[in-house]
Design an enzyme around this catalytic site. Structure first.
Site, PDB file in Angstrom:
ATOM      1  N   LYS A 116      11.748  -3.505 -16.895  1.00  0.00           N
ATOM      2  CA  LYS A 116      12.863  -3.888 -16.029  1.00  0.00           C
ATOM      3  C   LYS A 116      14.095  -4.319 -16.825  1.00  0.00           C
ATOM      4  O   LYS A 116      15.216  -4.161 -16.353  1.00  0.00           O
ATOM      5  CB  LYS A 116      12.422  -5.001 -15.077  1.00  0.00           C
ATOM      6  CG  LYS A 116      11.376  -4.535 -14.064  1.00  0.00           C
ATOM      7  CD  LYS A 116      11.090  -5.619 -13.044  1.00  0.00           C
ATOM      8  CE  LYS A 116       9.800  -5.365 -12.285  1.00  0.00           C
ATOM      9  NZ  LYS A 116       9.821  -4.148 -11.480  1.00  0.00           N
ATOM     10  N   LYS A 201      18.568 -13.728 -10.017  1.00  0.00           N
ATOM     11  CA  LYS A 201      18.948 -14.497  -8.849  1.00  0.00           C
ATOM     12  C   LYS A 201      18.126 -13.981  -7.682  1.00  0.00           C
ATOM     13  O   LYS A 201      17.930 -12.782  -7.520  1.00  0.00           O
ATOM     14  CB  LYS A 201      20.438 -14.311  -8.558  1.00  0.00           C
ATOM     15  CG  LYS A 201      20.874 -15.105  -7.342  1.00  0.00           C
ATOM     16  CD  LYS A 201      22.364 -15.388  -7.351  1.00  0.00           C
ATOM     17  CE  LYS A 201      22.719 -16.414  -6.290  1.00  0.00           C
ATOM     18  NZ  LYS A 201      22.142 -17.753  -6.536  1.00  0.00           N
ATOM     19  N   GLU A 289      15.304  -1.470 -10.063  1.00  0.00           N
ATOM     20  CA  GLU A 289      14.523  -0.782 -11.087  1.00  0.00           C
ATOM     21  C   GLU A 289      14.497   0.701 -10.752  1.00  0.00           C
ATOM     22  O   GLU A 289      14.935   1.118  -9.681  1.00  0.00           O
ATOM     23  CB  GLU A 289      13.082  -1.324 -11.129  1.00  0.00           C
ATOM     24  CG  GLU A 289      12.288  -1.059  -9.853  1.00  0.00           C
ATOM     25  CD  GLU A 289      10.783  -1.214 -10.041  1.00  0.00           C
ATOM     26  OE1 GLU A 289      10.300  -1.256 -11.178  1.00  0.00           O
ATOM     27  OE2 GLU A 289      10.083  -1.270  -9.018  1.00  0.00           O
ATOM     28  N   ARG A 293       8.605   8.504 -11.281  1.00  0.00           N
ATOM     29  CA  ARG A 293       7.444   9.243 -10.785  1.00  0.00           C
ATOM     30  C   ARG A 293       7.646   9.564  -9.314  1.00  0.00           C
ATOM     31  O   ARG A 293       8.629   9.152  -8.705  1.00  0.00           O
ATOM     32  CB  ARG A 293       6.206   8.356 -10.915  1.00  0.00           C
ATOM     33  CG  ARG A 293       6.447   6.996 -10.239  1.00  0.00           C
ATOM     34  CD  ARG A 293       5.191   6.172 -10.132  1.00  0.00           C
ATOM     35  NE  ARG A 293       5.468   4.775  -9.869  1.00  0.00           N
ATOM     36  CZ  ARG A 293       5.651   4.239  -8.666  1.00  0.00           C
ATOM     37  NH1 ARG A 293       5.612   4.991  -7.575  1.00  0.00           N
ATOM     38  NH2 ARG A 293       5.886   2.955  -8.527  1.00  0.00           N
ATOM     39  N   VAL A 296       4.973   6.593  -3.565  1.00  0.00           N
ATOM     40  CA  VAL A 296       4.003   6.596  -2.461  1.00  0.00           C
ATOM     41  C   VAL A 296       4.660   7.106  -1.165  1.00  0.00           C
ATOM     42  O   VAL A 296       4.116   7.950  -0.455  1.00  0.00           O
ATOM     43  CB  VAL A 296       3.429   5.174  -2.228  1.00  0.00           C
ATOM     44  CG1 VAL A 296       2.521   5.127  -1.013  1.00  0.00           C
ATOM     45  CG2 VAL A 296       2.699   4.673  -3.474  1.00  0.00           C
TER      46      VAL A 296
HETATM   47  P1  ADP Z   1       5.775   2.512  -4.557  1.00  0.00           P
HETATM   48  O1  ADP Z   1       7.135   2.134  -4.139  1.00  0.00           O
HETATM   49  O2  ADP Z   1       5.613   3.941  -4.907  1.00  0.00           O
HETATM   50  O3  ADP Z   1       4.742   1.987  -3.637  1.00  0.00           O
HETATM   51  P2  ADP Z   1       4.704   0.562  -6.278  1.00  0.00           P
HETATM   52  O4  ADP Z   1       5.473  -0.150  -7.343  1.00  0.00           O
HETATM   53  O5  ADP Z   1       4.273  -0.199  -5.075  1.00  0.00           O
HETATM   54  O6  ADP Z   1       5.620   1.773  -5.891  1.00  0.00           O
HETATM   55  O7  ADP Z   1       3.447   1.254  -6.951  1.00  0.00           O
HETATM   56  C1  ADP Z   1       2.723   2.328  -6.398  1.00  0.00           C
HETATM   57  C2  ADP Z   1       1.328   2.319  -6.909  1.00  0.00           C
HETATM   58  O8  ADP Z   1       1.270   2.223  -8.299  1.00  0.00           O
HETATM   59  C3  ADP Z   1       0.502   1.198  -6.346  1.00  0.00           C
HETATM   60  O9  ADP Z   1      -0.789   1.676  -6.154  1.00  0.00           O
HETATM   61  C4  ADP Z   1       0.558   0.165  -7.462  1.00  0.00           C
HETATM   62  O10 ADP Z   1      -0.577  -0.673  -7.416  1.00  0.00           O
HETATM   63  C5  ADP Z   1       0.599   1.030  -8.676  1.00  0.00           C
HETATM   64  N1  ADP Z   1       1.378   0.461  -9.789  1.00  0.00           N
HETATM   65  C6  ADP Z   1       2.714   0.331  -9.858  1.00  0.00           C
HETATM   66  N2  ADP Z   1       3.090  -0.188 -11.017  1.00  0.00           N
HETATM   67  C7  ADP Z   1       1.978  -0.404 -11.733  1.00  0.00           C
HETATM   68  C8  ADP Z   1       1.703  -0.931 -13.036  1.00  0.00           C
HETATM   69  N3  ADP Z   1       2.679  -1.334 -13.862  1.00  0.00           N
HETATM   70  N4  ADP Z   1       0.423  -0.988 -13.424  1.00  0.00           N
HETATM   71  C9  ADP Z   1      -0.550  -0.574 -12.613  1.00  0.00           C
HETATM   72  N5  ADP Z   1      -0.361  -0.072 -11.386  1.00  0.00           N
HETATM   73  C10 ADP Z   1       0.876   0.018 -10.940  1.00  0.00           C
HETATM   74  P1  ADP Z   2       7.932  -3.943  -8.537  1.00  0.00           P
HETATM   75  O1  ADP Z   2       8.115  -3.311  -9.868  1.00  0.00           O
HETATM   76  O2  ADP Z   2       6.759  -4.829  -8.469  1.00  0.00           O
HETATM   77  O3  ADP Z   2       8.040  -2.937  -7.436  1.00  0.00           O
HETATM   78  P2  ADP Z   2      10.642  -4.796  -7.844  1.00  0.00           P
HETATM   79  O4  ADP Z   2      11.621  -5.319  -8.814  1.00  0.00           O
HETATM   80  O5  ADP Z   2      10.839  -3.403  -7.368  1.00  0.00           O
HETATM   81  O6  ADP Z   2       9.181  -4.970  -8.422  1.00  0.00           O
HETATM   82  O7  ADP Z   2      10.619  -5.775  -6.581  1.00  0.00           O
HETATM   83  C1  ADP Z   2       9.674  -5.652  -5.559  1.00  0.00           C
HETATM   84  C2  ADP Z   2      10.134  -6.438  -4.338  1.00  0.00           C
HETATM   85  O8  ADP Z   2      10.287  -7.829  -4.659  1.00  0.00           O
HETATM   86  C3  ADP Z   2      11.475  -6.026  -3.779  1.00  0.00           C
HETATM   87  O9  ADP Z   2      11.386  -4.933  -2.903  1.00  0.00           O
HETATM   88  C4  ADP Z   2      11.921  -7.288  -3.083  1.00  0.00           C
HETATM   89  O10 ADP Z   2      11.270  -7.443  -1.832  1.00  0.00           O
HETATM   90  C5  ADP Z   2      11.412  -8.373  -4.008  1.00  0.00           C
HETATM   91  N1  ADP Z   2      12.460  -8.719  -4.991  1.00  0.00           N
HETATM   92  C6  ADP Z   2      12.544  -8.273  -6.260  1.00  0.00           C
HETATM   93  N2  ADP Z   2      13.617  -8.778  -6.901  1.00  0.00           N
HETATM   94  C7  ADP Z   2      14.243  -9.576  -6.019  1.00  0.00           C
HETATM   95  C8  ADP Z   2      15.419 -10.422  -6.075  1.00  0.00           C
HETATM   96  N3  ADP Z   2      16.144 -10.542  -7.191  1.00  0.00           N
HETATM   97  N4  ADP Z   2      15.757 -11.105  -4.957  1.00  0.00           N
HETATM   98  C9  ADP Z   2      15.012 -11.023  -3.832  1.00  0.00           C
HETATM   99  N5  ADP Z   2      13.913 -10.274  -3.716  1.00  0.00           N
HETATM  100  C10 ADP Z   2      13.507  -9.548  -4.791  1.00  0.00           C
HETATM  101 MG    MG Z   3       9.704  -1.695  -7.131  1.00  0.00          MG
END
Ligand code: ADP
Ligand code: ADP
Ligand code: MG
Length: 451
Positions: A116, A201, A289, A293, A296
């Site tokens: 990130k 934030k 981010e 790929r 889902v």
């Molecule tokens: P999407 O928006 O496609 O749902 P997610 O971040 O929720 O993206 O991830 C989709 C799938 O990949 C989920 O099954 C999640 O558990 C898995 N996943 C995502 N990031 C990671 C990671 N860094 N390590 C292991 N599994 C991950």
């Molecule tokens: P991941 O890699 O686990 O998908 P993300 O950065 O995409 O992580 O964040 C996943 C979710 O967490 C977002 O969709 C949002 O609901 C919450 N989130 C992440 N960053 C923030 C932020 N700065 N402020 C408020 N909510 C956040």
């Molecule tokens: Mg995300």
């Protein structure tokens, strides 16, 4: 065109890719663990190779075994699906050294967007607004306090290598920081093998809106519009996703699309990817981010654009150019996806496993199902609880919501507990039906604060 592709994944997404291969006349090779022998993805592939025992580390994440399966099968390319090796640059590098193509972006783009902190740097470099926060990872607690003070509470602690909603902690006041910092670090280390934390934030009451991009090896890059994914569970995991985001002003939509294409192009991106943003109440958007790929929730984009993303990914990997330009992309109708999981709403969404004794799937016009399950299939504790994705499409949001309510009423799975009863209540709630929600809606709904 490629002639044979191995799918380095399991479950519904493996089925999705296998079907895409067959439609293009490409032979498909499934891999499976010993406990997944009866999964639909094994049955519908042209060939299948066992890669180890039940646990992910023994099988789907067993690099040596998966690479061996790629070689033995004679596959020309590997589609990684989502999760697993999909965002691991070392997997793509290993394939390359074996002369096998990776159905995804170039290694450099995976690396640039892999964590990130570097992803935000790339976004800043091309003038895309990002969520205010620390400049990269924060070395220690003292520094964290200083950064938090500067940004202003509430803040989020996020694992730099995080994903899947894990490794995110909200801090509301300085006196809470110390304990939460330690927790976040330990969790990040345990889940992602890196304890690095960044500070952001906390945007209060935002929408999660993401842009699907796709590019070819000739430098063409376009976007396929947005997906609204604010209906998330307590752990920031998406539950319901839709396309388009009906209330997004068209000029904001256009700006977000352009920003996503700019960010992707700046790292030499090719193939399908998703740029995630948070949108605040003033419709200001911030880069979150990039997922390098297939996502889902990609089917809702397919439903409203008429584009088959898996076909396109395979064609691009075959060296073909994108068959359309940005002007050719049109959005029509409205589509919603519901993630059906083996989680028990009466037990705090604890995973439920065992034999599926009955499976009565919904049907009808514009109802699409993506699943590897059926009556007689056994759900194992080793994997993600996703059982199926139910995707409905209507002429507008209201039409799609009614269709979703109808389909969820019909859907009966017996033998294990699922989140279907919960989803039925959620999609009937006033906030959901009216479209008035943000990422905090499900937590409020569960607490009885939203009806
Ligand atoms: P999407 O928006 O496609 O749902 P997610 O971040 O929720 O993206 O991830 C989709 C799938 O990949 C989920 O099954 C999640 O558990 C898995 N996943 C995502 N990031 C990671 C990671 N860094 N390590 C292991 N599994 C991950
Ligand atoms: P991941 O890699 O686990 O998908 P993300 O950065 O995409 O992580 O964040 C996943 C979710 O967490 C977002 O969709 C949002 O609901 C919450 N989130 C992440 N960053 C923030 C932020 N700065 N402020 C408020 N909510 C956040
Ligand atoms: Mg995300």
């Amino acid at each position: 065109m490629l002639s044979k592709v191995l799918i380095a994944n399991r479950g519904e997404i493996a089925c999705r890719v296998i079907r895409g291969c067959r439609e293009l006349g490409i032979k498909s090779v499934a891999i499976y663990s010993e406990v997944d022998r009866e999964s639909l993805h094994v049955k519908i592939a042209d060939e299948a190779i066992c890669v180890g025992a039940g646990s992910n580390t023994d099988s789907y994440l067993n690099l040596a075994n998966v690479l061996m399966a790629c070689q033995i099968s004679g596959a020309e390319a590997v589609h990684p699906g989502y999760g697993y090796f999909s965002e691991r640059a070392n997997f793509a590098v290993a394939l390359e050294s074996l002369g096998i193509k990776f159905v995804g972006p170039p290694t450099g783009a995976i690396e640039a967007m892999g964590d990130k902190a570097s992803a935000k740097k790339a976004a800043i470099a091309c003038g895309c607004p990002v969520v205010p926060g620390s400049d990269g990872s924060v070395p220690n607690e003292t520094e964290a306090l200083a950064v938090a003070e500067q940004i202003g509470y509430p803040i989020l602690l996020k694992a730099v290598a995080g994903g899947g909603g894990r490794g995110i902690r909200r801090v509301d006041a300085p006196e809470e920081l110390s304990a939460l910092w330690k927790m976040a670090q330990a969790e990040a280390q345990a889940s992602f093998g890196s304890g690095e934390i960044l500070i952001e934030k906390c945007i209060v009451g935002p929408r999660h809106v993401e842009i699907q991009v796709i590019g070819d090896s000739f430098g063409n890059m376009i976007h396929l519009g947005e997906r609204e994914c604010s209906i998330q569970n307590l752990r920031h995991q998406k539950l319901l996703e839709e396309a388009p985001y009906a209330d997004l002003p068209s000029e904001v939509r256009q700006k977000m699309g352009e920003a996503a294409v700019r960010v992707a192009s700046s790292v030499g991106y090719q193939n399908a990817g998703t740029v995630e943003f948070l949108v605040d109440e003033n419709n200001d958007f911030y880069f979150l981010e990039m997922n390098t790929r297939l996502q889902v929730e990609h089917p809702v984009t397919e439903q409203v654009t008429g584009v088959d993303l898996v076909h396109l990914m395979l064609k691009i990997t075959s060296g073909l150019p994108l068959p359309m330009s940005q002007e050719d992309v049109t959005i029509s109708g409205h589509s919603i996806e519901a993630r059906i999981t083996a989680q028990d709403p009466d037990k705090d969404f604890a995973p439920s496993t065992g034999l599926i004794t009955g499976w009565r799937a919904p049907g009808g016009r514009n109802v699409r199902m993506e699943t590897h399950c059926y009556a007689g299939f056994s759900v194992s504790p080793f994997y993600d609880p996703l059982l199926a994705k139910l995707i409905v499409t209507g002429k507008d949001r209201y039409d799609a919501v009614v269709k979703l309510q109808t389909a969820l009423q019909e859907f009966e799975i017996s033998g294990i507990a699922t989140n279907i009863p919960f989803l039925r209540r959620l999609v009937a709630s006033e906030g959901y039906v009216s479209g008035q929600f943000d990422t905090g809606y499900v937590p409020r709904f569960l607490a009885g604060e939203a009806e």
